[in-house]
Structure formats: C-alpha cells, structure tokens
Design a protein around this motif. Sequence first.
Motif, short mmCIF file in Angstrom:
data_model
loop_
_atom_site.label_atom_id
_atom_site.label_comp_id
_atom_site.label_asym_id
_atom_site.label_seq_id
_atom_site.Cartn_x
_atom_site.Cartn_y
_atom_site.Cartn_z
N LEU A 107 59.00 -30.61 28.71
CA LEU A 107 60.15 -29.76 29.22
C LEU A 107 61.42 -30.60 29.60
O LEU A 107 62.74 -30.43 29.04
CB LEU A 107 59.93 -28.83 30.43
N MET A 108 61.17 -31.60 30.22
CA MET A 108 62.51 -32.73 30.35
C MET A 108 63.29 -33.25 29.25
O MET A 108 64.24 -33.04 29.14
CB MET A 108 61.89 -33.87 31.29
N GLY A 109 62.24 -33.44 28.23
CA GLY A 109 62.79 -33.84 26.83
C GLY A 109 63.22 -32.98 26.12
O GLY A 109 64.34 -33.01 25.41
N HIS A 110 63.00 -31.64 26.38
CA HIS A 110 63.55 -30.60 25.49
C HIS A 110 64.75 -30.17 26.14
O HIS A 110 65.94 -30.06 25.45
CB HIS A 110 62.67 -29.42 25.65
N CYS A 111 64.92 -30.38 27.44
CA CYS A 111 66.37 -29.93 28.26
C CYS A 111 67.34 -31.12 28.23
O CYS A 111 68.47 -30.68 28.20
CB CYS A 111 65.68 -29.56 29.61
N ALA A 112 66.87 -32.34 28.28
CA ALA A 112 67.80 -33.37 28.74
C ALA A 112 68.05 -34.03 27.15
O ALA A 112 67.52 -34.11 26.38
CB ALA A 112 67.32 -34.43 29.33
N ALA A 113 69.37 -34.68 26.95
CA ALA A 113 69.76 -35.49 26.00
C ALA A 113 68.64 -36.71 25.70
O ALA A 113 68.51 -37.15 24.70
CB ALA A 113 71.14 -35.93 26.06
N THR A 114 68.57 -37.34 26.95
CA THR A 114 67.37 -38.42 26.98
C THR A 114 66.66 -38.41 28.31
O THR A 114 67.29 -37.88 29.19
CB THR A 114 68.21 -39.91 27.04
N VAL A 115 65.56 -38.88 28.13
CA VAL A 115 64.69 -39.07 29.32
C VAL A 115 64.18 -40.64 29.18
O VAL A 115 63.41 -40.89 28.36
CB VAL A 115 63.55 -38.07 29.41
N ASP A 116 64.33 -41.21 30.38
CA ASP A 116 63.66 -42.70 30.37
C ASP A 116 62.95 -42.88 31.64
O ASP A 116 63.21 -42.20 32.87
CB ASP A 116 65.02 -43.61 30.49
N PHE A 117 61.74 -43.65 31.55
CA PHE A 117 61.00 -43.85 32.65
C PHE A 117 61.08 -45.17 32.74
O PHE A 117 60.83 -46.07 32.05
CB PHE A 117 59.72 -43.33 32.34
N ALA A 118 61.11 -45.84 34.12
CA ALA A 118 60.97 -47.19 34.46
C ALA A 118 60.21 -47.29 35.81
O ALA A 118 60.50 -46.42 36.54
CB ALA A 118 62.35 -47.77 34.59
N HIS A 119 59.58 -48.30 36.13
CA HIS A 119 58.99 -48.61 37.56
C HIS A 119 60.36 -49.09 38.44
O HIS A 119 61.19 -50.08 37.89
CB HIS A 119 58.15 -49.79 37.50
N THR A 120 60.36 -48.92 39.63
CA THR A 120 61.36 -49.52 40.50
C THR A 120 60.81 -50.97 40.94
O THR A 120 59.67 -51.38 40.84
CB THR A 120 61.25 -48.49 41.81
N ASP A 121 61.61 -51.50 41.63
CA ASP A 121 61.22 -52.75 42.25
C ASP A 121 59.83 -52.65 43.10
O ASP A 121 59.13 -53.88 43.42
CB ASP A 121 62.28 -53.47 42.89
N THR A 122 59.60 -51.70 43.77
CA THR A 122 58.64 -51.41 44.53
C THR A 122 57.28 -51.02 44.03
O THR A 122 56.52 -50.39 44.53
CB THR A 122 58.96 -50.66 45.90
N GLY A 123 57.47 -50.66 42.68
CA GLY A 123 56.22 -49.89 41.88
C GLY A 123 56.27 -48.48 41.69
O GLY A 123 55.68 -47.97 41.01
N GLY A 124 57.38 -47.91 42.37
CA GLY A 124 57.58 -46.29 42.25
C GLY A 124 58.10 -46.19 40.81
O GLY A 124 58.47 -46.85 40.00
N LEU A 125 58.19 -44.82 40.38
CA LEU A 125 58.68 -44.32 38.94
C LEU A 125 60.12 -43.75 39.35
O LEU A 125 60.42 -42.83 40.19
CB LEU A 125 57.64 -43.58 38.40
N ARG A 126 60.75 -44.18 38.48
CA ARG A 126 62.30 -43.69 38.06
C ARG A 126 62.41 -43.03 37.07
O ARG A 126 62.15 -43.46 35.89
CB ARG A 126 63.30 -44.86 38.27
N VAL A 127 62.83 -41.67 36.98
CA VAL A 127 62.90 -40.81 35.98
C VAL A 127 64.32 -40.60 35.68
O VAL A 127 65.05 -40.08 36.60
CB VAL A 127 62.11 -39.70 35.93
N THR A 128 65.14 -41.05 34.73
CA THR A 128 66.41 -41.02 34.37
C THR A 128 66.56 -39.83 33.38
O THR A 128 66.04 -40.14 32.13
CB THR A 128 67.24 -42.35 33.97
N LEU A 129 67.38 -38.84 33.60
CA LEU A 129 67.67 -37.75 32.79
C LEU A 129 68.99 -37.97 32.58
O LEU A 129 69.97 -37.82 33.47
CB LEU A 129 67.26 -36.42 33.34
N ARG A 130 69.48 -37.62 31.21
CA ARG A 130 71.05 -37.59 30.86
C ARG A 130 71.35 -36.17 29.92
O ARG A 130 70.65 -36.00 29.34
CB ARG A 130 71.36 -38.68 30.04
#
Length: 134
Positions: A107-130
């Motif tokens: 759903l995120m991929g369908h709605c957003a122009a881009t979806v990126d996933f990355a680990h933060t410095d502490t190991g959490g997950l950052r989801v970036t939606l554009r």
Amino acid sequence: MADYKFAYRSELASEERMFDDLHAVLKQTKLDHGLHQKILLAISEAFSNALTHGNHLDPGKTIYLHVRINDSELVADIIDEGQGGLDRIAVRRAPTSLSEGGRGVDLMGHCAATVDFAHTDTGGLRVTLRFAIG
C-alpha cells in the motif's frame, strides 16, 4: 519549507493522535483530496508497522514522525526503535488475496512516489515516503 516533528509512545492510542496530527498538517497544504488520502494511508500504514512490528507495542519505545513539505514534494520519515526491520522486509512474502495482513508495504508503494527503508544508527527502521505535490 515547512518542517514538522512528532514523537509518540508505542501504544495503540498513539495511532489516533498521529492521524489527527498528520491530518492537521495536511489540511494546511490544501492538497487535492485524493492525494491527501493517499498520504494519510501510506503514513498510517508505516506508523502501524512501526508500532506493531518494529516496537512491538512497547510503551517504553518511541515512534518518530518527521514531515517536510516544499513546493514540489512532501517527505515523511517514520522511525521506530525496534531491531531487524530490514531483515524482516527482505524475507517478507507478498500477501495473497485471502491474507489477513501483510499489505502495508504494498500500500505504501502504491500511494507514494518512492518508499525507502534504512536502519537508523541505533538499529531501528526508518521508512521514508516521498509524494510529488507540485
């Protein structure tokens, strides 16, 4: 550029607070209703995943929402304090039509122009939606 930062405890009640905060931000942008709804849906899905799969509803952990808006795009980062999020995304299976869950990433991929996933410095997950808005 407008810049909004929010932090939420990992508890179910935070979903409604996040939705209300995000709706108030989007209301100021005067976006087309359809785009407004797509942004709400994608960010809500990322938030829900951070809450349940990332932070495992641990009220001692926080979910961060950072929204940046300029004339041409809206960028949202949803950040959890969990561990191993990229590993879980890498091995996830696409849901079937009868699956009860597992549609959030699609759903995120369908709605957003881009979806990126990355680990933060502490190991959490950052989801970036554009989202293109201009």
